[in-house]
Enzyme design. Structure first.
Site, PDB file in Angstrom:
ATOM      1  N   ARG A   7       0.848  -1.190   0.000  1.00 15.77           N
ATOM      2  CA  ARG A   7       0.000   0.000   0.000  1.00 15.77           C
ATOM      3  C   ARG A   7       0.891   1.251   0.000  1.00 15.77           C
ATOM      4  O   ARG A   7       2.031   1.218   0.431  1.00 15.77           O
ATOM      5  CB  ARG A   7      -0.900   0.011   1.240  1.00 15.77           C
ATOM      6  CG  ARG A   7      -1.868  -1.164   1.229  1.00 15.77           C
ATOM      7  CD  ARG A   7      -3.015  -0.927   2.160  1.00 15.77           C
ATOM      8  NE  ARG A   7      -2.586  -0.629   3.516  1.00 15.77           N
ATOM      9  CZ  ARG A   7      -3.222   0.227   4.316  1.00 15.77           C
ATOM     10  NH1 ARG A   7      -4.284   0.869   3.894  1.00 15.77           N
ATOM     11  NH2 ARG A   7      -2.788   0.436   5.532  1.00 15.77           N
ATOM     12  N   LYS A  23       4.354 -11.625   9.383  1.00 23.26           N
ATOM     13  CA  LYS A  23       3.617 -11.372   8.145  1.00 23.26           C
ATOM     14  C   LYS A  23       3.936 -12.444   7.092  1.00 23.26           C
ATOM     15  O   LYS A  23       5.081 -12.617   6.697  1.00 23.26           O
ATOM     16  CB  LYS A  23       4.011  -9.985   7.628  1.00 23.26           C
ATOM     17  CG  LYS A  23       3.155  -9.486   6.521  1.00 23.26           C
ATOM     18  CD  LYS A  23       3.248  -7.968   6.469  1.00 23.26           C
ATOM     19  CE  LYS A  23       2.711  -7.430   5.178  1.00 23.26           C
ATOM     20  NZ  LYS A  23       2.636  -5.976   5.194  1.00 23.26           N
ATOM     21  N   ARG A  44      -1.133  -0.226  14.199  1.00 22.88           N
ATOM     22  CA  ARG A  44       0.038  -0.791  14.880  1.00 22.88           C
ATOM     23  C   ARG A  44      -0.333  -1.163  16.310  1.00 22.88           C
ATOM     24  O   ARG A  44      -1.069  -0.432  16.964  1.00 22.88           O
ATOM     25  CB  ARG A  44       1.181   0.240  14.939  1.00 22.88           C
ATOM     26  CG  ARG A  44       1.784   0.576  13.575  1.00 22.88           C
ATOM     27  CD  ARG A  44       2.657  -0.560  13.048  1.00 22.88           C
ATOM     28  NE  ARG A  44       3.227  -0.256  11.743  1.00 22.88           N
ATOM     29  CZ  ARG A  44       2.664  -0.531  10.576  1.00 22.88           C
ATOM     30  NH1 ARG A  44       1.492  -1.124  10.537  1.00 22.88           N
ATOM     31  NH2 ARG A  44       3.253  -0.235   9.441  1.00 22.88           N
TER      32      ARG A  44
HETATM   33  P1  ATP Z   1       0.178  -0.855   6.762  1.00 18.72           P
HETATM   34  O1  ATP Z   1      -0.059  -0.562   5.326  1.00 18.72           O
HETATM   35  O2  ATP Z   1      -1.032  -1.281   7.493  1.00 18.72           O
HETATM   36  O3  ATP Z   1       0.941   0.230   7.457  1.00 18.72           O
HETATM   37  P2  ATP Z   1       2.516  -2.442   6.177  1.00 18.72           P
HETATM   38  O4  ATP Z   1       3.540  -1.477   6.666  1.00 18.72           O
HETATM   39  O5  ATP Z   1       2.746  -3.891   6.458  1.00 18.72           O
HETATM   40  O6  ATP Z   1       1.099  -2.152   6.792  1.00 18.72           O
HETATM   41  P3  ATP Z   1       1.873  -3.023   3.397  1.00 18.72           P
HETATM   42  O7  ATP Z   1       1.662  -2.105   2.265  1.00 18.72           O
HETATM   43  O8  ATP Z   1       0.745  -3.892   3.823  1.00 18.72           O
HETATM   44  O9  ATP Z   1       2.400  -2.162   4.608  1.00 18.72           O
HETATM   45  O10 ATP Z   1       3.093  -3.988   3.014  1.00 18.72           O
HETATM   46  C1  ATP Z   1       4.361  -3.452   2.658  1.00 18.72           C
HETATM   47  C2  ATP Z   1       5.358  -3.769   3.776  1.00 18.72           C
HETATM   48  O11 ATP Z   1       5.435  -5.186   3.987  1.00 18.72           O
HETATM   49  C3  ATP Z   1       6.786  -3.385   3.431  1.00 18.72           C
HETATM   50  O12 ATP Z   1       7.029  -2.045   3.779  1.00 18.72           O
HETATM   51  C4  ATP Z   1       7.631  -4.374   4.242  1.00 18.72           C
HETATM   52  O13 ATP Z   1       7.727  -3.948   5.586  1.00 18.72           O
HETATM   53  C5  ATP Z   1       6.771  -5.618   4.253  1.00 18.72           C
HETATM   54  N1  ATP Z   1       7.121  -6.582   3.168  1.00 18.72           N
HETATM   55  C6  ATP Z   1       7.642  -6.358   1.937  1.00 18.72           C
HETATM   56  N2  ATP Z   1       7.789  -7.500   1.249  1.00 18.72           N
HETATM   57  C7  ATP Z   1       7.337  -8.497   2.062  1.00 18.72           C
HETATM   58  C8  ATP Z   1       7.225  -9.907   1.936  1.00 18.72           C
HETATM   59  N3  ATP Z   1       7.582 -10.546   0.825  1.00 18.72           N
HETATM   60  N4  ATP Z   1       6.725 -10.585   2.984  1.00 18.72           N
HETATM   61  C9  ATP Z   1       6.350  -9.985   4.129  1.00 18.72           C
HETATM   62  N5  ATP Z   1       6.426  -8.653   4.310  1.00 18.72           N
HETATM   63  C10 ATP Z   1       6.911  -7.916   3.293  1.00 18.72           C
END
Ligand code: ATP
Length: 323
Positions: free
Chosen positions: A120, A185, A321
């Site tokens: 996102r 995750k 968070r």
């Molecule tokens: P939110 O959008 O709720 O703040 P988030 O920080 O997890 O959550 P997302 O857009 O859902 O953001 O996912 C991107 C984030 O996920 C990246 O910034 C990194 O921290 C993590 N990420 C990137 N690649 C992977 C992967 N292959 N597996 C797990 N996590 C990943």
């Protein structure tokens, strides 16, 4: 991915050992040229084994994605097209482009690797070769975005069902769109709208699920993560996983406009990773803290504030968070 790399992959896909020399003569290039390309493929994430004097092969149990194998595992859905690419910028971008060019609704695209995988708000989604499922579904809706509230949470329920079917015991969901296993995750979901928000529109549903993420590449993920190889006792076939995901997502999409998120809400709440925990919702303007108290029928997350009142949050610019 270069033509030579594609050809090398096609030969290795039989699972057997191939010497650099045999590969070179089959493909009309030198042994050194083959070796260079194998190094590049390994850097992209391709799980390669090499034995001195014998040659190279794909790691045992590793299979490339193939539309015919995915179709063979399907039990409920019948996508119009299943496209599989070795490398794409992003499967969501490909599906969006197809929506503009041809009738691609009801189709699915997979990539073995994404060169610009997205989360996102422009965040990066790490997408090494063969390590995960990277897929996007394009689906048409008639009643505009209003009828689609909660769809991204509904997709989370569908993905969770697919993973449970494959034997994963503990799959939880983090609002709005992350797949978690024991606080780490495992995957993410990214929905993008194409077309008229008031009427006929299409939605691109992107999903990334880690299967065998190389540790060296995973070190670049800046939050706790996991993959199916670490969580399951036996290795999972990615073609089978792809089919289970398609089955569950197409089943959800087939009647989502009619039943809406309320039909999935209880299941979503039962899998909520942070239910009852002290959390913060971070918006571009403020940070609001409270106890996470489920979601409503529109997919908005509910936070119980210190004064006992409930505040709801919905929309794309928010982050949740635990605090
Ligand atoms: P939110 O959008 O709720 O703040 P988030 O920080 O997890 O959550 P997302 O857009 O859902 O953001 O996912 C991107 C984030 O996920 C990246 O910034 C990194 O921290 C993590 N990420 C990137 N690649 C992977 C992967 N292959 N597996 C797990 N996590 C990943």
């Amino acid at each position: 991915m270069s033509e030579l790399q594609e050809k090398i992959l096609a030969v290795l896909n039989d699972g057997g050992f191939h010497s650099g020399e045999a590969l070179g003569s089959a493909l009309g290039v030198s042994r050194t040229a083959v070796w260079k390309q194998l190094q590049k493929l390994a850097t992209m994430g391709l799980p390669l084994e090499s034995i001195k004097g014998t040659g190279y092969r794909l790691a045992q149990g590793f299979e490339l994605l193939a539309a015919v194998d995915i179709r063979a595992h399907l039990s409920a859905a019948s996508p119009r097209h299943i496209d599989v690419f070795h490398s794409l910028e992003s499967t969501n971008t490909f599906a969006r482009e197809q929506a503009a060019k041809r009738d691609y609704a009801g189709s699915v695209v997979f990539a073995e690797r994404q060169t610009a995988g997205r989360g996102r708000r422009g965040k990066e989604w790490l997408s090494p070769f063969g390590a995960s499922i990277y897929m996007s579904v394009l689906w048409d809706f008639e009643q505009g975005v209003q009828a689609l509230q909660g769809l991204s949470l509904g997709v989370g329920v569908a993905v969770r069902r697919a993973l449970l079917e494959l034997g994963l015991a503990d799959v939880s969901l983090k609002w709005p769109n992350d797949i978690y296993v024991k606080g780490k995750k495992l995957g993410g979901i990214l929905l993008e709208m194409v077309g008229d928000p008031e009427g006929h529109c299409s939605v691109v549903i992107g999903i990334g699920i880690n299967v065998s993420m190389p540790i060296a590449i995973g070190q670049n993920i800046d939050q706790p993560w996991t993959d199916l190889d670490s969580e399951l006792l036996s290795a999972v076939s990615r073609n089978k996983l792809a089919a289970r995901l398609i089955d569950e997502i197409f089943t959800l999409l087939a009647d989502f406009e009619t039943v809406g998120f309320s039909a999935y809400r209880d299941e979503w709440e039962s899998a909520d990773a942070f239910s009852g925990l002290q959390c913060a919702i971070i918006t571009p303007r403020e940070t609001v803290s409270g106890v996470l108290s489920g979601v409503d029928n529109n997919g908005a997350v509910r936070l119980r504030l210190a004064d006992g009142s409930i505040q709801r949050f919905i929309g794309g610019e928010l982050s949740l968070r635990q605090v």
